[in-house]
Design a protein around this motif. Structure first.
Motif, PDB file in Angstrom:
ATOM      1  N   ILE A 193     -42.875 -16.652  13.437  1.00  0.00           N
ATOM      2  CA  ILE A 193     -43.704 -16.289  14.589  1.00  0.00           C
ATOM      3  C   ILE A 193     -45.035 -15.699  14.112  1.00  0.00           C
ATOM      4  CG2 ILE A 193     -43.915 -14.705  16.550  1.00  0.00           C
ATOM      5  CD1 ILE A 193     -40.860 -14.976  16.907  1.00  0.00           C
ATOM      6  N   ILE A 194     -44.968 -14.792  13.125  1.00  0.00           N
ATOM      7  CA  ILE A 194     -46.193 -14.155  12.642  1.00  0.00           C
ATOM      8  C   ILE A 194     -47.128 -15.175  12.005  1.00  0.00           C
ATOM      9  CG2 ILE A 194     -47.118 -12.549  10.924  1.00  0.00           C
ATOM     10  CD1 ILE A 194     -44.823 -10.691  11.518  1.00  0.00           C
ATOM     11  N   TRP A 195     -46.576 -16.108  11.247  1.00  0.00           N
ATOM     12  CA  TRP A 195     -47.440 -17.128  10.644  1.00  0.00           C
ATOM     13  C   TRP A 195     -48.081 -18.001  11.721  1.00  0.00           C
ATOM     14  CZ3 TRP A 195     -49.658 -17.779   6.082  1.00  0.00           C
ATOM     15  CH2 TRP A 195     -49.164 -17.054   5.003  1.00  0.00           C
TER      16      TRP A 195
ATOM     17  N   SER B 178     -52.027  -6.939  17.758  1.00  0.00           N
ATOM     18  CA  SER B 178     -51.082  -5.976  18.323  1.00  0.00           C
ATOM     19  C   SER B 178     -49.662  -6.540  18.293  1.00  0.00           C
ATOM     20  CB  SER B 178     -51.489  -5.636  19.763  1.00  0.00           C
ATOM     21  OG  SER B 178     -50.594  -4.704  20.329  1.00  0.00           O
ATOM     22  N   THR B 179     -49.518  -7.822  18.618  1.00  0.00           N
ATOM     23  CA  THR B 179     -48.198  -8.460  18.591  1.00  0.00           C
ATOM     24  C   THR B 179     -47.655  -8.532  17.163  1.00  0.00           C
ATOM     25  OG1 THR B 179     -48.725  -9.789  20.547  1.00  0.00           O
ATOM     26  CG2 THR B 179     -46.912 -10.557  19.155  1.00  0.00           C
ATOM     27  N   ILE B 180     -48.496  -8.894  16.209  1.00  0.00           N
ATOM     28  CA  ILE B 180     -48.069  -8.936  14.810  1.00  0.00           C
ATOM     29  C   ILE B 180     -47.570  -7.572  14.363  1.00  0.00           C
ATOM     30  CG2 ILE B 180     -48.906  -9.139  12.431  1.00  0.00           C
ATOM     31  CD1 ILE B 180     -50.698 -11.417  13.352  1.00  0.00           C
TER      32      ILE B 180
ATOM     33  N   ILE C 160     -43.911  -6.512  12.962  1.00  0.00           N
ATOM     34  CA  ILE C 160     -43.775  -5.869  11.657  1.00  0.00           C
ATOM     35  C   ILE C 160     -43.029  -4.546  11.775  1.00  0.00           C
ATOM     36  CG2 ILE C 160     -45.074  -4.674   9.838  1.00  0.00           C
ATOM     37  CD1 ILE C 160     -47.156  -6.889  10.007  1.00  0.00           C
ATOM     38  N   MET C 161     -43.397  -3.743  12.787  1.00  0.00           N
ATOM     39  CA  MET C 161     -42.731  -2.464  12.971  1.00  0.00           C
ATOM     40  C   MET C 161     -41.247  -2.642  13.231  1.00  0.00           C
ATOM     41  SD  MET C 161     -44.812  -0.038  12.405  1.00  0.00           S
ATOM     42  CE  MET C 161     -43.801   1.283  13.060  1.00  0.00           C
ATOM     43  N   ARG C 162     -40.883  -3.668  14.002  1.00  0.00           N
ATOM     44  CA  ARG C 162     -39.467  -3.936  14.271  1.00  0.00           C
ATOM     45  C   ARG C 162     -38.717  -4.241  12.974  1.00  0.00           C
ATOM     46  NH1 ARG C 162     -38.516  -8.524  18.482  1.00  0.00           N
ATOM     47  NH2 ARG C 162     -39.243  -9.913  16.826  1.00  0.00           N
TER      48      ARG C 162
END
Length: 287
Positions: A124-126, A152-154, A158-160
């Motif tokens: 998803i991040i890529w 913000s979504t990335i 990442i935090m999760r």
């Protein structure tokens, strides 16, 4: 090297290199580093990790890092400051984002290295990374808002993953982190809510009397609970004065002070100057 900029609140650098020539260095912004190809070692704050294709790293301000490249590597850097999110006029949204970042910055046990533990999240991040690069290149309508929301979504993803990596690591290594670690962790996570850091709440949560938790905390840390909470809040105030454009009144509200004057009085006790004076001096030094 390709370089793109969005009013200097968000910069993209791309490198395709065989040898890392830069000295170990730090900076005053956040970086998300995408490894598009290659392999070698990445050292963050003195901790060395092997890196490979598709790895994702998050660097906070003041982190020191460098790469040792073994196989020709290509990196994309997203460099940004909190000002990237300033177009979001909804203060609670910005405050929530900043709280999550501060928890990452000040957490003493965060595990460095590749930040993703779920491959579906990595994919998803890529995909979002590709969207951001496309928006930069084409500058279509609303591209700035799209980039801000994408970053913000990335960060949320990442935090999760970091939270899950930290939690699983604690389960594996620590049969029970000590009670003082639990208390300190609770305070750091809930420092924005005064009710959740009061002695009566802490005593009830950790099954202790108010007098016993106060004595225990003082013995373990050398400070009272109130002193620790105040010093921790001052660390957050200092960070926000340096890295955000929030007004003093907004910072006071965010950290649970009754008003700006209350925050100013407390800040002066710790730094021998007002928050406005501190911010002015930091601005002069940065200039």
């Amino acid at each position: 090297m390709n370089r793109y900029t969005l009013h200097e609140t968000f910069v993209v650098h791309q490198y395709a290199i065989d040898e890392w020539e830069a000295e170990p260095h730090n900076h005053n912004y956040f970086e998300i580093i995408f490894v598009e190809k290659g392999s070698g070692y990445h050292t963050i704050n003195g901790v060395r990790f092997a890196y490979s294709e598709n790895n994702i790293f998050l660097l906070a301000p003041e982190d020191t890092h460098h790469f040792e490249i073994e196989k020709h590597s290509k990196f994309t850097y997203f460099k940004f400051t909190e000002l990237l999110f300033s177009s979001k006029v909804n203060l609670p949204d910005r405050k929530y984002w900043l709280q999550r970042i501060e928890q990452l910055l000040h957490h003493p046990n965060i595990i460095p290295g590749d930040v993703i533990c779920h491959e579906e999240d990595r994919n998803i991040i890529w995909d979002i990374h590709n969207v951001v690069l496309d928006e930069f290149k084409n500058e279509k309508n609303y591209y700035q808002e799209i980039i801000s929301n994408a970053i913000s979504t990335i960060l949320s993803i990442i935090m999760r993953n970091i939270s899950e990596k930290y939690t699983s690591n604690q389960r594996e290594i620590l049969v029970g982190n000590t009670k003082i670690d639990q208390i300190l962790g609770h305070i750091r996570q809930n420092v924005y809510d005064n009710d959740l850091t009061k002695i009566n709440f802490l005593a009830n949560k950790f099954n202790m009397s108010q007098s016993s938790i106060s004595t225990y905390f003082k013995r373990k840390t050398g400070e009272s609970i109130h002193q620790y909470v105040t010093k921790y809040k001052m660390k957050l105030v200092e960070y926000r004065l340096q890295h955000t454009e929030f007004t003093i009144a907004e910072i006071a509200y965010q950290l649970g002070y009754t008003d700006e004057s209350h925050l100013t009085k407390t800040f002066k006790k710790h730094f021998a100057m007002s928050p406005k004076q501190y911010r002015k001096e930091m601005t002069i030094e940065a200039g």
